[in-house]
Design a protein around this motif. Structure first.
Motif, mmCIF file in Angstrom:
data_model
loop_
_atom_site.group_PDB
_atom_site.id
_atom_site.type_symbol
_atom_site.label_atom_id
_atom_site.label_comp_id
_atom_site.label_asym_id
_atom_site.label_seq_id
_atom_site.Cartn_x
_atom_site.Cartn_y
_atom_site.Cartn_z
ATOM 1 N N ALA A 540 0.867 -1.186 0.000
ATOM 2 C CA ALA A 540 0.000 0.000 0.000
ATOM 3 C C ALA A 540 0.894 1.222 0.000
ATOM 4 O O ALA A 540 2.099 1.137 0.266
ATOM 5 N N LYS A 541 0.308 2.360 -0.344
ATOM 6 C CA LYS A 541 1.027 3.628 -0.276
ATOM 7 C C LYS A 541 0.336 4.538 0.719
ATOM 8 O O LYS A 541 -0.893 4.608 0.765
ATOM 9 N N ILE A 542 1.137 5.234 1.516
ATOM 10 C CA ILE A 542 0.607 6.191 2.484
ATOM 11 C C ILE A 542 0.661 7.587 1.877
ATOM 12 O O ILE A 542 1.716 8.021 1.410
ATOM 13 N N ILE A 543 -0.485 8.260 1.850
ATOM 14 C CA ILE A 543 -0.501 9.659 1.408
ATOM 15 C C ILE A 543 -0.085 10.528 2.594
ATOM 16 O O ILE A 543 -0.532 10.316 3.723
ATOM 17 N N MET A 552 -2.766 3.594 10.513
ATOM 18 C CA MET A 552 -2.655 2.383 11.341
ATOM 19 C C MET A 552 -3.583 1.292 10.813
ATOM 20 O O MET A 552 -3.247 0.098 10.855
ATOM 21 N N LYS A 553 -4.729 1.657 10.302
ATOM 22 C CA LYS A 553 -5.650 0.654 9.736
ATOM 23 C C LYS A 553 -5.035 0.018 8.492
ATOM 24 O O LYS A 553 -5.166 -1.199 8.271
ATOM 25 N N ILE A 554 -4.338 0.826 7.675
ATOM 26 C CA ILE A 554 -3.664 0.282 6.492
ATOM 27 C C ILE A 554 -2.584 -0.712 6.909
ATOM 28 O O ILE A 554 -2.431 -1.779 6.307
ATOM 29 N N PHE A 555 -1.813 -0.368 7.940
ATOM 30 C CA PHE A 555 -0.796 -1.298 8.447
ATOM 31 C C PHE A 555 -1.444 -2.601 8.912
ATOM 32 O O PHE A 555 -0.936 -3.700 8.644
ATOM 33 N N ASP A 556 -2.559 -2.495 9.615
ATOM 34 C CA ASP A 556 -3.248 -3.699 10.092
ATOM 35 C C ASP A 556 -3.772 -4.540 8.936
ATOM 36 O O ASP A 556 -3.690 -5.770 8.957
ATOM 37 N N ASP A 557 -4.316 -3.881 7.912
ATOM 38 C CA ASP A 557 -4.889 -4.608 6.778
ATOM 39 C C ASP A 557 -3.825 -5.296 5.937
ATOM 40 O O ASP A 557 -4.026 -6.407 5.436
ATOM 41 N N THR A 558 -2.671 -4.637 5.764
ATOM 42 C CA THR A 558 -1.621 -5.178 4.889
ATOM 43 C C THR A 558 -0.626 -6.073 5.621
ATOM 44 O O THR A 558 0.123 -6.797 4.981
ATOM 45 N N ALA A 560 1.954 -5.176 6.915
ATOM 46 C CA ALA A 560 3.296 -4.698 6.582
ATOM 47 C C ALA A 560 3.932 -4.019 7.779
ATOM 48 O O ALA A 560 3.245 -3.575 8.709
ATOM 49 N N TRP A 561 5.279 -3.932 7.756
ATOM 50 C CA TRP A 561 6.005 -3.213 8.807
ATOM 51 C C TRP A 561 6.589 -1.906 8.287
ATOM 52 O O TRP A 561 6.921 -1.024 9.058
ATOM 53 N N ASN A 562 6.725 -1.804 6.952
ATOM 54 C CA ASN A 562 7.219 -0.568 6.341
ATOM 55 C C ASN A 562 6.380 -0.276 5.102
ATOM 56 O O ASN A 562 6.109 -1.186 4.302
ATOM 57 N N LEU A 563 5.987 0.983 4.948
ATOM 58 C CA LEU A 563 5.205 1.383 3.787
ATOM 59 C C LEU A 563 5.734 2.715 3.255
ATOM 60 O O LEU A 563 6.141 3.584 4.033
ATOM 61 N N GLY A 574 9.311 9.250 1.316
ATOM 62 C CA GLY A 574 10.051 8.489 2.321
ATOM 63 C C GLY A 574 9.295 7.226 2.694
ATOM 64 O O GLY A 574 8.398 6.781 1.972
ATOM 65 N N PHE A 575 9.680 6.658 3.847
ATOM 66 C CA PHE A 575 9.002 5.471 4.357
ATOM 67 C C PHE A 575 8.545 5.730 5.784
ATOM 68 O O PHE A 575 9.133 6.557 6.500
ATOM 69 N N VAL A 576 7.511 5.037 6.186
ATOM 70 C CA VAL A 576 7.088 5.068 7.572
ATOM 71 C C VAL A 576 7.000 3.625 8.053
ATOM 72 O O VAL A 576 6.533 2.745 7.319
ATOM 73 N N SER A 577 7.479 3.379 9.262
ATOM 74 C CA SER A 577 7.499 2.018 9.800
ATOM 75 C C SER A 577 6.582 1.922 11.007
ATOM 76 O O SER A 577 6.392 2.893 11.745
#
Length: 596
Positions: A540-543, A552-558, A560-563, A574-577
């Motif tokens: 996924a991509k974070i806007i 946080m919901k996107i992290f839970d759904d995917t 993933a640990w880094n997006l 950049g990235f957010v972890s």
């Protein structure tokens, strides 16, 4: 402040810090905030009443064409004052305070101490169909914020003083100290702790006392309960609460949509023309829409409705039973257009008074209609008008306790405390089923900037992308060879993930070391394979302007640990972890709520 005076002031600050405990000093400042808020409230009320009396004293019965002109002049003067003197947006005062608290800044501009007073006096005095309470709440909060900054108080104390200013403003303008305290807790959503309750109480009581000194000890509305409340009326009280909840929903949703229509008008003069014309026509046809409408409330609480139509061109239809019901129902429907047009056209005011006004009319119409059909024993129209005030206020603001205590203190109607609570709770329960946010918080909630009593959500609101984004990832190009990736990216970095970015800066994928581990040690493939062959799409991509709760919901759904983080145009930032968010969450939690 010249250098000599500045030096003396710093010496005073040092002496205060040395000789007075911080908690004691905060109590003293809250006392000063209460005095300042009350004085501002008294000045605002007297100025509005002076202008209204000056303009309306000679109005005759029947159609009054001056009512077509006064509101236009008021909005014009206010708009020019804001546009060319203040040069800042001073509308939606309570929303601004909520935003300041949500941002942990608690810094409200100095001009808000006086600009809202002048603007709202001009708007409401000339007939703007809004209330003075939101501007005075912003004024009180600005007094608290700027006094705290003057004495160099720390951030959490500044936030508390903003609440003290708001509480003092409500207590001062309504002579309702308990309502001031409860408003800060329910609407501004400051957590009530042993540290905060005493300063809030001091500001509220001080402001109410000052208001008593300058305006007398009588309740704001004269209400004499001539008919005792009977337990058998409780089912009708519940129905009134549901009705008030639906009226609140109509008012909230309609105001939000009307404001959206005005926002599409890009030019100031377009908004002024549309807003002022709509407002003046509505006031001409329905004179009770003029100003705050407290005269209308007073008439209905005294059981009189004849004066409401006396200056309207519709008075010739007479005061038949259904004529007055239809007239008041049209006012309920039109009030939201009048209030929205006032603010969106360039005026300045709040929705405290409109919600009280609507509630009073709604309660009266409910009882008046019920009595006509004779479904039950006669309902007291005065009592139900009073209860309706609590119901609509509770629904619009999502603040049932504020509605109960404010109406009880406004009118002295403590004998109706039980039905007031029933109406407020049932109204709140009705609107919450359709609309989770109050009229004040809807704008912030849409942007993810709303602070709540729920600590997890509150902390997520306080987290900002700029504090958690990581930008030290080495970027690779889709045309880069495997050999270049190994030598220029993997060998130079401790990261196991690399963003694939085009020349125009747009993110098109990522390279995961785990995915190329089986080929990265085969030199014969270094020139044959390119990034475009082995890159993958991110989960996924974070806007960058997304609310943290959604992130946080996107992290839970995917899982993933880094997006990756991109802007609205898809350019890589950049990235957010998840681990970075957790660490920042713990820091904010300790910093913000350590005193609870």
């Amino acid at each position: 402040m010249n250098e000599e005076n500045e030096g003396k002031f710093y010496k005073l600050l040092l002496w205060l810090q040395t000789h007075i405990k911080e908690r004691t000093f905060v109590l003293f400042i809250s006392f000063l905030v209460g005095i300042g808020s009350a004085l501002a409230a008294v000045i605002l009320k007297k100025t509005i009443h002076f202008i209204q009396q000056l303009l309306t004293a000679n109005l005759q019965e029947g159609a009054n064409y001056w009512l077509l002109i006064y509101p236009i002049i008021g909005i014009l003067l206010t708009g020019l004052f804001v546009k060319y003197i203040v040069r800042d947006d001073i509308s939606h005062g309570v929303t601004k305070i909520l935003f300041a608290i949500s941002q942990r800044k608690s810094r409200i501009k100095t001009h808000n101490i006086w600009s809202s007073l002048i603007a709202s006096s001009c708007t409401i005095g000339f007939g703007g169909s809004v209330g003075a309470e939101a501007p005075i709440v912003l004024t009180g909060a600005a007094i608290g914020s700027n006094l705290g900054r003057l004495f160099r108080l720390e951030q959490k104390t500044l936030m508390l003083l903003v609440g003290c200013g708001a509480a003092g403003a409500i207590a001062g303008i309504f002579k309702a100290p308990i309502a001031g305290l409860v408003f800060v807790i329910e609407v501004l959503m400051l957590d009530l702790t042993m540290t905060s309750v005493l300063p809030l109480l001091i500001s509220s009581v001080t402001a109410a006392t000052m208001s008593y000194i300058f305006t007398g000890t009588e309740a704001m509305f004269k209400f004499s309960q001539t008919e005792a409340f009977v337990i058998g009326r409780i089912p009708y009280v519940l129905l009134l609460g549901i009705f008030c909840g639906l009226v609140s929903l109509y008012f909230t949703r309609s105001m939000f949509k009307i404001e959206a229509v005005f926002r599409k008008l890009k030019r100031y003069w377009q908004k002024f023309v549309v807003g002022s014309v709509v407002l003046s026509l509505l006031i001409f046809i329905f004179p009770p829409l003029y100003g705050e409408g407290y005269d209308t409330i007073g008439s209905l609480l005294e059981g009189e409705f004849a004066p409401l139509m006396s200056q309207s061109p519709l008075q010739d239809i007479g005061l038949g039973y259904w004529n007055i019901v239809i007239f008041l129902t049209l006012i309920i429907l039109m009030k939201v257009f009048a209030s929205s047009s006032t603010n969106s056209g360039g005026g300045c005011g709040g929705i405290f008074a409109p919600s009280l006004y609507l509630g009073c009319i709604a309660g009266f119409v409910f009882a008046h209609t019920s009595n006509y059909f004779g479904i039950s024993a006669t309902l007291s129209e005065k009592n139900f008008a009073l209860m309706g005030m609590a119901g609509v206020m509770s629904g619009v603001m999502h603040a049932p306790l504020t509605g109960v205590f404010l109406i009880a203190e406004l009118t002295g109607g403590y004998d109706l405390f039980l039905p007031l609570m029933i109406v407020s709770i049932s109204s709140y329960a009705t609107i919450i089923a359709f609309e989770p946010h109050s009229i004040y918080s809807m704008r912030l909630a849409q942007k993810g900037e709303l602070m709540t009593h729920h600590k997890d959500q509150a902390v997520l609101t306080l987290l900002k992308m700029e504090n958690i984004i990581e930008t030290d990832f080495i970027k690779v190009n889709p045309n880069m060879s495997l050999g270049d990736v190994v030598k220029k990216a993997i060998a130079q970095s401790s990261r196991s993930m690399f963003p694939v970015v085009e020349d125009n800066g747009k993110l098109i994928g990522i390279v995961l070391v785990d995915n190329i581990r089986n080929i990265m040690f085969r030199p014969e493939l270094y020139d044959r394979l390119h990034v475009s062959r082995f890159m993958v799409s991110p989960p996924a991509k974070i806007i960058n302007n997304m609310p943290m709760e959604k992130i946080m919901k996107i992290f839970d759904d995917t899982k993933a640990w880094n997006l990756p983080v991109v802007n609205e145009d898809g350019h890589y930032l950049g990235f957010v972890s998840k681990s970075k968010i957790f660490n920042a969450y713990r820091e904010v939690l300790v910093e913000t709520f350590s005193g609870d």
